[in-house]
Enzyme design. Structure first.
Site, PDB file in Angstrom:
ATOM      1  N   GLY A 242     -25.383 -78.201  -3.951  1.00 28.03           N
ATOM      2  CA  GLY A 242     -24.589 -79.399  -4.414  1.00 28.03           C
ATOM      3  C   GLY A 242     -24.981 -80.585  -3.529  1.00 28.03           C
TER       4      GLY A 242
ATOM      5  N   ALA B 132     -18.336 -74.541   4.725  1.00 31.22           N
ATOM      6  CA  ALA B 132     -17.556 -74.866   3.501  1.00 31.22           C
ATOM      7  C   ALA B 132     -16.323 -74.417   3.794  1.00 31.22           C
ATOM      8  CB  ALA B 132     -18.297 -73.839   2.586  1.00 31.22           C
ATOM      9  N   ARG B 133     -15.861 -73.191   3.640  1.00 29.77           N
ATOM     10  CA  ARG B 133     -14.442 -72.852   3.719  1.00 29.77           C
ATOM     11  C   ARG B 133     -14.323 -71.436   4.546  1.00 29.77           C
ATOM     12  NH1 ARG B 133     -13.247 -77.298   3.436  1.00 29.77           N
ATOM     13  NH2 ARG B 133     -11.360 -78.135   2.183  1.00 29.77           N
TER      14      ARG B 133
ATOM     15  N   HIS C 200     -13.285 -77.313  12.386  1.00 29.93           N
ATOM     16  CA  HIS C 200     -13.320 -77.909  11.105  1.00 29.93           C
ATOM     17  C   HIS C 200     -13.557 -79.413  11.243  1.00 29.93           C
ATOM     18  CE1 HIS C 200     -11.677 -77.317   6.802  1.00 29.93           C
ATOM     19  NE2 HIS C 200     -12.576 -78.383   6.713  1.00 29.93           N
TER      20      HIS C 200
ATOM     21  N   ILE D  36     -24.113 -81.796  -0.718  1.00 23.59           N
ATOM     22  CA  ILE D  36     -24.330 -81.390   0.878  1.00 23.59           C
ATOM     23  C   ILE D  36     -25.216 -80.360   1.255  1.00 23.59           C
ATOM     24  CG2 ILE D  36     -22.976 -80.005   2.647  1.00 23.59           C
ATOM     25  CD1 ILE D  36     -20.260 -81.515   1.767  1.00 23.59           C
TER      26      ILE D  36
ATOM     27  N   GLU E  62      -7.168 -71.049   9.710  1.00 22.59           N
ATOM     28  CA  GLU E  62      -6.875 -72.170  10.418  1.00 22.59           C
ATOM     29  C   GLU E  62      -5.369 -72.708  10.560  1.00 22.59           C
ATOM     30  OE1 GLU E  62      -9.601 -75.171   8.918  1.00 22.59           O
ATOM     31  OE2 GLU E  62     -11.442 -73.950   9.000  1.00 22.59           O
TER      32      GLU E  62
END
Length: 384
Positions: free
Chosen positions: A202, A288-289, A336, A204, A318
């Site tokens: 994408g 990302a995650r 993060h 990013i 988190e």
């Protein structure tokens, strides 16, 4: 001092207003106008654009409230039949937790759009929002540069043993300093010439590719749900060839470092099976995650040597960081913060307002996540 009031010695950065921005003094906030519900803190930077929003909409404020308070306020119609929601910052206005059907079902039928800060949307059930006819817009383009910069830092840390050197110096221990000083060169490498595998090309992912290729002379490969020839062409115009890997296994088998830059869809992407497919001694970077990675499997891959290093901006649980990862000298951990910069926040704030003004002005949005699903629902309803 209010967060909305910058310190005199630290003025906010000057930003270029949106092409549609008008300078408006003393804007009216008549309740006869359509209502926008502003979640969380005051805006901090784009005051002229906010004045334009206020000139066209009645603004209600929820500030910060927990989930039960927010649900009760919706049930009581405290803010009336608002047509849209605006959340300008990711760390405020989200205290009500996950946006699932329990919460979404309480929104007024008049609500058409939710414009929110941040790139990730794993906390929002965008499909259910679409089922209720609500467009969800994130603000991913605003933090592209910041996240890509952080990804480059983490890539470099995995090649050059930065966590080992940093922790040794930070310890103030002469023996640990000497150990890093004398031994780190034997196991670290320059990144140039190595293959960077990006999962998710994408905005990013594309920017990470540009920075890594142009600054570090890395080769680029990528895997996505489908081949992206327009992205490949854009990179090629900058002298960068991006190799398409049709399967995830192919990318993992060839890459010297893998960067996760893809949304979280509710399922783990990298577990025991996938780590077994990595090239021996490869590296992992996640911007990302955290929930994309099975951290037990990651620890095992690091302990076995399948992975030589990792750089993690995000974590599965988190705000808790897995101590097995945090204590390793070959793992760089952040909080993060890859997308956290003044420039990102200015952009989040601006882009949310531009989405609202664009939707109600021209029927267009810049960064809708579920627009096609909403359109499909409306078309099905019209055919009935």
């Amino acid at each position: 001092m209010s967060l909305a009031t910058p310190k005199p010695e630290d003025p906010p950065p000057k930003t270029s207003p949106s092409p549609t921005t008008q300078h408006i003094t003393n804007p009216s906030n008549s309740p006869n106008k359509p209502t926008i519900l502003h979640l969380g803190d005051d805006i901090r930077w784009n005051h002229e654009l906010y004045a334009e929003l206020r000139s066209k909409f009645h603004i209600e404020r929820s500030y910060s409230m927990n989930r039960e308070e927010f649900k009760a306020a919706l049930e009581d119609k405290r803010w009336g039949d608002f047509v849209g929601m605006y959340r300008p910052f990711w760390n405020t206005g989200g205290e009500m937790g996950n946006w699932d059907e329990e919460l979404i079902s309480l929104l007024p039928k008049s609500c058409e759009i939710y414009a929110s800060a941040g790139a990730g949307f794993d906390w929002v059930d965008t499909k259910t929002m679409a089922d209720y006819g609500i467009i969800y817009c994130n603000s991913a383009p605003a933090c592209t540069e910041s996240v890509a910069d952080a990804a480059l830092v983490l890539i470099l840390s995995t090649f050059r043993g930065i966590p080992w050197s940093f922790l040794a110096a930070r310890s103030c221990s002469p023996s640990r300093f000497a150990d890093a000083n004398q031994n780190i060169a034997a196991v670290t490498h320059n990144p140039n010439g190595h293959l960077l595998g990006i999962i998710g090309l994408g905005k990013i992912g594309t920017r990470v590719a540009e920075k890594a290729a142009l600054a570090c002379e890395m080769q680029i490969a990528y895997h996505d749900l489908a081949r992206l020839p327009e992205r490949e062409d854009a990179l090629r115009k900058k002298g960068i060839e991006a190799l398409w890997c049709e399967t995830l296994e192919e990318l993992l088998r060839e890459a010297d470092v893998v960067v996760l830059a893809t949304p979280f869809s509710g399922q783990i992407l990298l577990g025991h099976r996938e780590f077994a497919q990595f090239k021996n001694g490869a590296r992992l970077v996640n911007v990302a995650r955290g929930k994309l990675v099975d951290e037990d499997a990651l620890v095992e891959a690091l302990e076995s040597g399948r992975l030589s290093a990792a750089g993690l901006d995000v974590h599965a649980n988190e705000p808790y960081v897995d101590p097995r990862l945090a204590k390793r000298e070959n793992v760089m951990v952040l909080s993060h913060t890859a997308g956290a910069s003044v420039e990102s926040h200015v952009g989040f704030e601006r882009l949310g307002m531009e989405n609202l003004l664009g939707w109600f002005g021209e029927g267009k949005v810049l960064t809708a996540v579920n627009l096609e699903e909403v359109r499909g629902r409306r078309e099905r309803r019209e055919r009935r």
